[in-house]
Design an enzyme around this catalytic site. Structure first.
Site, short mmCIF file in Angstrom:
data_model
loop_
_atom_site.label_atom_id
_atom_site.label_comp_id
_atom_site.label_asym_id
_atom_site.label_seq_id
_atom_site.Cartn_x
_atom_site.Cartn_y
_atom_site.Cartn_z
N PHE A 173 0.82 -1.21 0.00
CA PHE A 173 0.00 0.00 0.00
C PHE A 173 0.86 1.27 0.00
N THR A 185 4.33 -10.90 -1.25
CA THR A 185 3.53 -11.72 -0.32
C THR A 185 2.06 -11.48 -0.66
N ASP A 232 13.33 -11.37 -1.18
CA ASP A 232 12.98 -11.38 0.25
C ASP A 232 14.03 -10.57 1.02
N THR A 258 6.46 2.86 12.89
CA THR A 258 5.04 3.10 13.18
C THR A 258 4.86 3.68 14.57
N ASP A 259 3.76 4.41 14.77
CA ASP A 259 3.46 4.93 16.12
C ASP A 259 3.13 3.81 17.09
N GLU A 260 2.84 2.61 16.56
CA GLU A 260 2.45 1.50 17.46
C GLU A 260 3.60 1.06 18.37
N TYR A 264 3.09 -7.50 16.21
CA TYR A 264 3.48 -6.60 15.10
C TYR A 264 4.30 -5.43 15.64
N LYS A 281 8.34 -4.41 15.08
CA LYS A 281 8.76 -3.12 14.50
C LYS A 281 9.66 -2.37 15.49
N PRO A 336 -17.64 -5.31 10.48
CA PRO A 336 -17.27 -5.82 11.81
C PRO A 336 -16.49 -4.80 12.64
N PRO A 389 -7.55 -9.02 20.72
CA PRO A 389 -6.81 -9.21 21.98
C PRO A 389 -5.73 -8.14 22.13
N GLY A 390 -5.67 -7.53 23.32
CA GLY A 390 -4.63 -6.52 23.59
C GLY A 390 -4.82 -5.23 22.81
P1 NAD Z 1 1.53 -3.68 3.17
O1 NAD Z 1 1.24 -4.90 3.97
O2 NAD Z 1 0.46 -3.09 2.33
O3 NAD Z 1 2.78 -3.95 2.21
C1 NAD Z 1 3.92 -4.64 2.63
C2 NAD Z 1 4.78 -4.92 1.40
O4 NAD Z 1 5.99 -5.56 1.84
C3 NAD Z 1 4.12 -5.88 0.40
O5 NAD Z 1 4.33 -5.42 -0.91
C4 NAD Z 1 4.86 -7.20 0.62
O6 NAD Z 1 4.92 -8.01 -0.54
C5 NAD Z 1 6.24 -6.71 1.04
N1 NAD Z 1 6.96 -7.69 1.85
C6 NAD Z 1 6.49 -8.38 2.93
N2 NAD Z 1 7.45 -9.22 3.39
C7 NAD Z 1 8.54 -9.03 2.61
C8 NAD Z 1 9.85 -9.60 2.59
N3 NAD Z 1 10.21 -10.53 3.48
N4 NAD Z 1 10.72 -9.16 1.65
C9 NAD Z 1 10.37 -8.23 0.73
N5 NAD Z 1 9.14 -7.68 0.68
C10 NAD Z 1 8.24 -8.08 1.61
O7 NAD Z 1 2.09 -2.62 4.23
P2 NAD Z 1 1.89 -1.04 4.29
O8 NAD Z 1 0.63 -0.75 5.00
O9 NAD Z 1 2.14 -0.47 2.95
O10 NAD Z 1 3.09 -0.64 5.28
C11 NAD Z 1 4.38 -0.35 4.77
C12 NAD Z 1 5.30 0.01 5.91
O11 NAD Z 1 4.79 1.13 6.61
C13 NAD Z 1 5.45 -1.09 6.96
O12 NAD Z 1 6.79 -1.13 7.38
C14 NAD Z 1 4.53 -0.66 8.10
O13 NAD Z 1 5.00 -1.15 9.32
C15 NAD Z 1 4.66 0.85 8.00
N6 NAD Z 1 3.51 1.63 8.47
C16 NAD Z 1 2.27 1.39 7.98
C17 NAD Z 1 1.20 2.19 8.37
C18 NAD Z 1 -0.20 1.98 7.83
O14 NAD Z 1 -1.13 2.64 8.29
N7 NAD Z 1 -0.41 1.10 6.88
C19 NAD Z 1 1.42 3.25 9.27
C20 NAD Z 1 2.72 3.45 9.76
C21 NAD Z 1 3.75 2.66 9.33
O1 DAU Z 2 -0.81 3.20 13.65
C1 DAU Z 2 -0.09 2.73 12.54
C2 DAU Z 2 -0.54 1.32 12.21
O2 DAU Z 2 -1.85 1.43 11.67
C3 DAU Z 2 0.38 0.61 11.24
O3 DAU Z 2 1.65 0.45 11.83
C4 DAU Z 2 -0.19 -0.76 10.84
O4 DAU Z 2 0.62 -1.36 9.85
C5 DAU Z 2 -1.58 -0.54 10.28
O5 DAU Z 2 -2.18 -1.78 9.98
C6 DAU Z 2 -2.45 0.22 11.28
O6 DAU Z 2 -2.73 -0.59 12.45
P1 DAU Z 2 -4.18 -0.65 13.12
O7 DAU Z 2 -4.29 -1.90 13.88
O8 DAU Z 2 -4.49 0.63 13.81
O9 DAU Z 2 -5.06 -0.69 11.76
P2 DAU Z 2 -6.37 -1.53 11.35
O10 DAU Z 2 -6.85 -0.95 10.07
O11 DAU Z 2 -6.17 -3.00 11.44
O12 DAU Z 2 -7.40 -1.12 12.49
C7 DAU Z 2 -7.75 0.24 12.74
C8 DAU Z 2 -8.71 0.24 13.91
O13 DAU Z 2 -9.94 -0.40 13.52
C9 DAU Z 2 -8.22 -0.56 15.11
O14 DAU Z 2 -8.63 0.09 16.32
C10 DAU Z 2 -8.92 -1.91 14.97
C11 DAU Z 2 -10.24 -1.53 14.34
N1 DAU Z 2 -10.83 -2.58 13.47
C12 DAU Z 2 -10.04 -3.12 12.49
C13 DAU Z 2 -10.53 -4.11 11.66
C14 DAU Z 2 -9.66 -4.73 10.59
C15 DAU Z 2 -12.16 -2.97 13.62
O15 DAU Z 2 -12.87 -2.45 14.49
N2 DAU Z 2 -12.64 -3.94 12.79
C16 DAU Z 2 -11.89 -4.55 11.83
O16 DAU Z 2 -12.41 -5.46 11.14
#
Ligand code: NAD
Ligand code: DAU
Length: 340
Positions: free
Chosen positions: A11, A36, A59, A125-127, A150, A154, A205, A274-275
């Site tokens: 993404f 993946t 990878d 990530t902020d997590e 997760y 990180k 959900p 969970p958590g």
């Molecule tokens: P995503 O799951 O959409 O994409 C992950 C990508 O990494 C995929 O293209 C996958 O094929 C590739 N990948 C996975 N394992 C791999 C490996 N072993 N070797 C090479 N490539 C591999 O993730 P995203 O949401 O785009 O997040 C990207 C980065 O940003 C991550 O590091 C995530 O922790 C961080 N991040 C995400 C968010 C968010 O809201 N999505 C927020 C803050 C930080």
């Molecule tokens: O804060 C940054 C993080 O944000 C990134 O590091 C992660 O990669 C990214 O996945 C995201 O994590 P969250 O757990 O916050 O995102 P998610 O979209 O899974 O969930 C957002 C909120 O919505 C969270 O409080 C859980 C809730 N949720 C999520 C799903 C998938 C639901 O209530 N129902 C659902 O089905």
């Protein structure tokens, strides 16, 4: 400048590849991605290979394969996006997260150092900071207290980056961003899952009471901040990135339904994660002050565009939802429905 981007088919990575090619005419981008379940070449449809862009499948955990790409490409900068990114999956399969997110980051760091890469940017990530109560925000000084596998995997990567800076004087910058939204987000994450389910008139959900808070940022603003940190950030520093845009999940889901003209009766409360971290919020004063970065998207405009994108690109998410992801969805949501 040649930039090696890992995870560029996911993404944020795919948005970053487009952002870089559009906004940085002097860059050449190599995208190293394992493809993946979350990696999708369709996310880069229309981005031509050759010239300024090249894709290499591989990878980040595989040292020999990373060495090969470093040897062939000799990048000046590495941006490590590659990760297992979904919290729910990390609860089911933590080992994979440690491999990719922690071990993979170390492999990338080591080989970047060996090949004289000038700057390594770790996309974190902020997590890693854990959860907040009703008030306060995460600053770069907030102690790391990750709660999910997760987040812990990180945080381990962040500490390995810190150690590389300290021990080897390697030039590393870490960015820690809040929740992203925008086009090409895998429909397991809250916003695309809720939009696509609503468009299919399927239940939405909501975990627990739906009162958890997330701080939403448009992915393009995140890309802009990463580029700023790469170009102008200081070695060894951490930069928080956020949208200053907190929403309770339930309010956000209701807003999406309103935009889509769908009834709130589609909302289905299911067992909590969970958590589950209650609240995230980012203090972004440092990146604003030191690098002059500010988000450009208002939530209204960004969310409107995002909803329109998922409406217009139905085949993109329908292909994902009808493929292998179907099995994960059935398992994940039948188990939470039973517990709830
Ligand atoms: P995503 O799951 O959409 O994409 C992950 C990508 O990494 C995929 O293209 C996958 O094929 C590739 N990948 C996975 N394992 C791999 C490996 N072993 N070797 C090479 N490539 C591999 O993730 P995203 O949401 O785009 O997040 C990207 C980065 O940003 C991550 O590091 C995530 O922790 C961080 N991040 C995400 C968010 C968010 O809201 N999505 C927020 C803050 C930080
Ligand atoms: O804060 C940054 C993080 O944000 C990134 O590091 C992660 O990669 C990214 O996945 C995201 O994590 P969250 O757990 O916050 O995102 P998610 O979209 O899974 O969930 C957002 C909120 O919505 C969270 O409080 C859980 C809730 N949720 C999520 C799903 C998938 C639901 O209530 N129902 C659902 O089905």
């Amino acid at each position: 400048m040649k930039v090696l981007v890992t995870g560029g088919c996911g993404f944020i990575g795919s948005n970053f590849v487009r952002f870089a090619l559009e906004s940085r005419p002097a860059w050449r981008v190599v995208n190293y991605d394992l493809l993946t379940y979350a990696g999708n070449l369709e996310n880069l449809a229309g981005v031509a290979e050759g010239g300024r862009y090249r894709f290499v499948r591989g990878d980040i955990v595989d040292k020999a394969a990373v060495k090969q790409v470093m040897e062939a490409e000799r990048p000046e900068a590495v941006i490590n996006f590659a990760a297992e990114s979904h919290v729910d999956r990390s609860i089911k399969e933590p080992e994979r997260f440690v491999q990719t997110n922690s071990v993979g980051a170390q492999v990338m760091l080591s080989l970047a150092r060996e090949y004289g890469v000038r700057r390594f940017l770790q996309v974190s990530t902020d997590e890693v900071y854990g959860a907040l109560g009703a008030t306060g925000k995460f600053t770069e000084q907030t102690p790391l207290a990750p709660n999910s596998p997760y987040a812990a995997s990180k945080a381990a990567a962040d500490l390995l980056c810190r150690a590389a800076c300290h021990t080897f004087k390697q030039d590393v910058v870490i960015t820690r961003c809040s929740n992203n939204y925008g086009p090409y987000q895998f429909p397991e994450k809250l916003i695309p899952l809720m939009i696509s389910n609503a468009l299919e008139d399927k239940p939405l959900p909501v975990y627990g009471d739906g009162k958890q808070v997330r701080d939403w940022l448009h992915v393009w603003d995140h890309c802009d901040a990463i580029a700023a940190a790469l170009e102008r950030g200081k070695a060894g520093e951490v930069y928080n990135i956020g949208g200053n845009n907190e929403w309770e999940n339930l309010d956000l889901v209701k807003l999406l339904l309103k935009h889509l003209g769908k009834p709130e009766s589609l909302i289905k409360y299911v067992a909590d994660r969970p958590g589950h971290d209650r609240r995230y919020a980012i203090d972004q004063t440092k990146i604003a002050r030191e690098l002059g970065w500010q988000p450009r998207y208002t939530f209204e405009a960004g969310l409107g565009e995002t909803i329109a994108w998922y409406q217009a690109n139905r085949p993109w998410w329908e292909r994902i939802k009808s493929g292998e992801y179907r099995k994960y969805y059935a398992e994940q949501y039948s188990s939470v429905a039973k517990q709830g």
